[in-house]
Design an enzyme around this catalytic site. Structure first.
Site, PDB file in Angstrom:
ATOM      1  N   GLU A 149      55.451  46.589  37.579  1.00 13.32           N
ATOM      2  CA  GLU A 149      54.510  45.970  36.646  1.00 13.32           C
ATOM      3  C   GLU A 149      54.221  44.502  36.926  1.00 13.32           C
ATOM      4  OE1 GLU A 149      56.712  48.188  35.919  1.00 13.32           O
ATOM      5  OE2 GLU A 149      55.985  49.588  34.408  1.00 13.32           O
TER       6      GLU A 149
HETATM    7  N1  ACO Z   1      47.761  56.503  40.185  1.00 15.75           N
HETATM    8  C1  ACO Z   1      46.800  57.347  40.646  1.00 15.75           C
HETATM    9  N2  ACO Z   1      46.905  58.041  41.801  1.00 15.75           N
HETATM   10  C2  ACO Z   1      48.041  57.879  42.510  1.00 15.75           C
HETATM   11  C3  ACO Z   1      49.088  57.048  42.073  1.00 15.75           C
HETATM   12  C4  ACO Z   1      48.916  56.327  40.854  1.00 15.75           C
HETATM   13  N3  ACO Z   1      49.859  55.520  40.349  1.00 15.75           N
HETATM   14  N4  ACO Z   1      50.069  57.089  42.996  1.00 15.75           N
HETATM   15  C5  ACO Z   1      49.671  57.941  43.943  1.00 15.75           C
HETATM   16  N5  ACO Z   1      48.433  58.408  43.663  1.00 15.75           N
HETATM   17  C6  ACO Z   1      47.620  59.348  44.440  1.00 15.75           C
HETATM   18  C7  ACO Z   1      47.150  58.688  45.724  1.00 15.75           C
HETATM   19  O1  ACO Z   1      45.958  57.924  45.506  1.00 15.75           O
HETATM   20  C8  ACO Z   1      46.901  59.882  46.606  1.00 15.75           C
HETATM   21  O2  ACO Z   1      45.665  60.446  46.261  1.00 15.75           O
HETATM   22  P1  ACO Z   1      44.690  61.030  47.427  1.00 15.75           P
HETATM   23  O3  ACO Z   1      45.450  62.190  47.991  1.00 15.75           O
HETATM   24  O4  ACO Z   1      43.462  61.418  46.678  1.00 15.75           O
HETATM   25  O5  ACO Z   1      44.500  59.933  48.396  1.00 15.75           O
HETATM   26  C9  ACO Z   1      47.992  60.856  46.156  1.00 15.75           C
HETATM   27  O6  ACO Z   1      48.431  60.420  44.875  1.00 15.75           O
HETATM   28  C10 ACO Z   1      49.194  60.847  47.066  1.00 15.75           C
HETATM   29  O7  ACO Z   1      49.603  59.505  47.208  1.00 15.75           O
HETATM   30  P2  ACO Z   1      50.011  58.888  48.631  1.00 15.75           P
HETATM   31  O8  ACO Z   1      49.942  57.398  48.505  1.00 15.75           O
HETATM   32  O9  ACO Z   1      49.196  59.505  49.705  1.00 15.75           O
HETATM   33  O10 ACO Z   1      51.497  59.426  48.731  1.00 15.75           O
HETATM   34  P3  ACO Z   1      52.734  58.747  49.431  1.00 15.75           P
HETATM   35  O11 ACO Z   1      53.846  59.719  49.294  1.00 15.75           O
HETATM   36  O12 ACO Z   1      52.374  58.241  50.786  1.00 15.75           O
HETATM   37  O13 ACO Z   1      53.060  57.430  48.554  1.00 15.75           O
HETATM   38  C11 ACO Z   1      53.503  56.236  46.529  1.00 15.75           C
HETATM   39  C12 ACO Z   1      53.510  57.588  47.245  1.00 15.75           C
HETATM   40  C13 ACO Z   1      54.496  55.272  47.204  1.00 15.75           C
HETATM   41  C14 ACO Z   1      53.944  56.531  45.108  1.00 15.75           C
HETATM   42  C15 ACO Z   1      52.112  55.566  46.592  1.00 15.75           C
HETATM   43  O14 ACO Z   1      51.146  56.548  46.237  1.00 15.75           O
HETATM   44  C16 ACO Z   1      51.935  54.397  45.646  1.00 15.75           C
HETATM   45  O15 ACO Z   1      52.365  53.282  45.955  1.00 15.75           O
HETATM   46  N6  ACO Z   1      51.287  54.627  44.476  1.00 15.75           N
HETATM   47  C17 ACO Z   1      50.952  53.575  43.531  1.00 15.75           C
HETATM   48  C18 ACO Z   1      52.154  53.158  42.700  1.00 15.75           C
HETATM   49  C19 ACO Z   1      51.787  52.124  41.652  1.00 15.75           C
HETATM   50  O16 ACO Z   1      51.398  51.006  41.946  1.00 15.75           O
HETATM   51  N7  ACO Z   1      51.908  52.506  40.351  1.00 15.75           N
HETATM   52  C20 ACO Z   1      51.626  51.659  39.235  1.00 15.75           C
HETATM   53  C21 ACO Z   1      52.938  51.022  38.782  1.00 15.75           C
HETATM   54  S1  ACO Z   1      52.735  49.933  37.407  1.00 15.75           S
HETATM   55  C22 ACO Z   1      52.937  50.873  35.994  1.00 15.75           C
HETATM   56  O17 ACO Z   1      53.357  52.008  36.056  1.00 15.75           O
HETATM   57  C23 ACO Z   1      52.585  50.274  34.645  1.00 15.75           C
END
Ligand code: ACO
Length: 255
Positions: A149
């Site tokens: 966050e």
């Molecule tokens: N929101 C929406 N979609 C997501 C999220 C998310 N938080 N995380 C992953 N996805 C989607 C990706 O966009 C991808 O979609 P696509 O296939 O259409 O491209 C799919 O899920 C798979 O994700 P990848 O990134 O390809 O998977 P990988 O295993 O390589 O990585 C990881 C996983 C590390 C979780 C990465 O997706 C990531 O960093 N996600 C974002 C995490 C984030 O910043 N979350 C918010 C935290 S703050 C809070 O929760 C308040």
């Protein structure tokens, strides 16, 4: 709640006797969470059948949860839901709204149940906080925890800060949150963030063993003991031993 409503919120609920399993079921989005999912989680808590003693929380696919759906940060917001926070909301409205979101997490602490998060892969942001909302955490050895966050200009507000500080202490919690680093399974075990780590293939067996052990204990004693332990951090010794006496009297007289 009907299955279709849950499915729309990205959840699945399976109840088998005294064990309820809640599965975050958006593997194609790495189980990213939405306000609709938090509302549905709260409703599961509100409507849990009385005989349920164990609630298991797990994620479908390779990740427990990648946290808040990043679509929440786009102008259009989450498809079918809109933005997590409507523009122009005042502090009072935000307070009410965030409290509503938090209700998806708070019920997992209820003394009547023991909640267990089963974590594979990523538990990021809201995913980490959801795991922290459970009483116990079992992790696969590929688990990765990150409180992301602050990197997005936010604070962790989904009830995760207290259990994190309780588990690791203020300085370590600060370091984990403000460096936004990833805590791997071994370190999470050493820090007390998780209670057990196992190879990924052994996760279901480890969960089954834990559930069987928890169910062997008398249900009333389990509820009273959880209630007792939950009060310990905020009590002096004298306050806590008074609570011990009350709970024990209740056990003895209630038999
Ligand atoms: N929101 C929406 N979609 C997501 C999220 C998310 N938080 N995380 C992953 N996805 C989607 C990706 O966009 C991808 O979609 P696509 O296939 O259409 O491209 C799919 O899920 C798979 O994700 P990848 O990134 O390809 O998977 P990988 O295993 O390589 O990585 C990881 C996983 C590390 C979780 C990465 O997706 C990531 O960093 N996600 C974002 C995490 C984030 O910043 N979350 C918010 C935290 S703050 C809070 O929760 C308040």
């Amino acid at each position: 709640m009907v299955d279709q409503e849950l499915a729309r919120a990205g959840l699945r609920l399976d109840i088998d006797g005294s064990v309820a399993t809640v599965t975050l079921n958006r593997p194609e989005r790495r189980n990213a969470q939405t306000p609709g999912m938090w509302r549905a989680l709260a409703r599961i808590g509100d409507t849990l059948p009385e005989g349920v003693r164990i609630v298991v929380l797990r994620g479908e696919g390779p990740s427990f949860s990648a946290g808040l759906d990043l679509a929440a940060f786009t102008p259009e917001g989450i498809p079918g839901e809109g933005p997590a926070f409507a523009p122009g909301m005042g502090p009072g409205e935000l307070d009410v709204l965030i409290d509503e979101y938090q209700q998806g997490f708070t019920w997992l602490r209820r003394p009547e149940i023991t909640s267990i998060a089963v974590v594979r892969g990523h538990a990021i942001g809201a995913g980490f906080q959801l795991a922290l909302s459970c009483d116990l955490r079992i992790a696969a050895d590929d688990a990765k925890f990150c409180m992301k966050e602050p990197a997005l200009g936010l604070v962790p507000d989904l009830t995760g800060t207290k259990p994190l500080v309780d588990a690791v202490g203020l300085a370590r919690a600060l370091e984990i949150c403000l460096t936004v680093r990833t805590v791997l399974a071994d370190e999470a075990l050493a820090l007390g963030i998780v209670q057990t780590t196992v190879p990924e293939d052994d996760l279901d067996a480890a969960l089954a063993d834990l559930v069987a052990s928890l169910l062997k204990v008398d249900a009333g004693a389990a509820i009273a003991t959880k209630r007792l332990l939950q009060q310990a951090p905020g009590n002096t010794l004298d306050e806590q031993r008074a609570v011990e006496r009350r709970e024990q009297s209740g056990r003895i007289l209630g038999r």
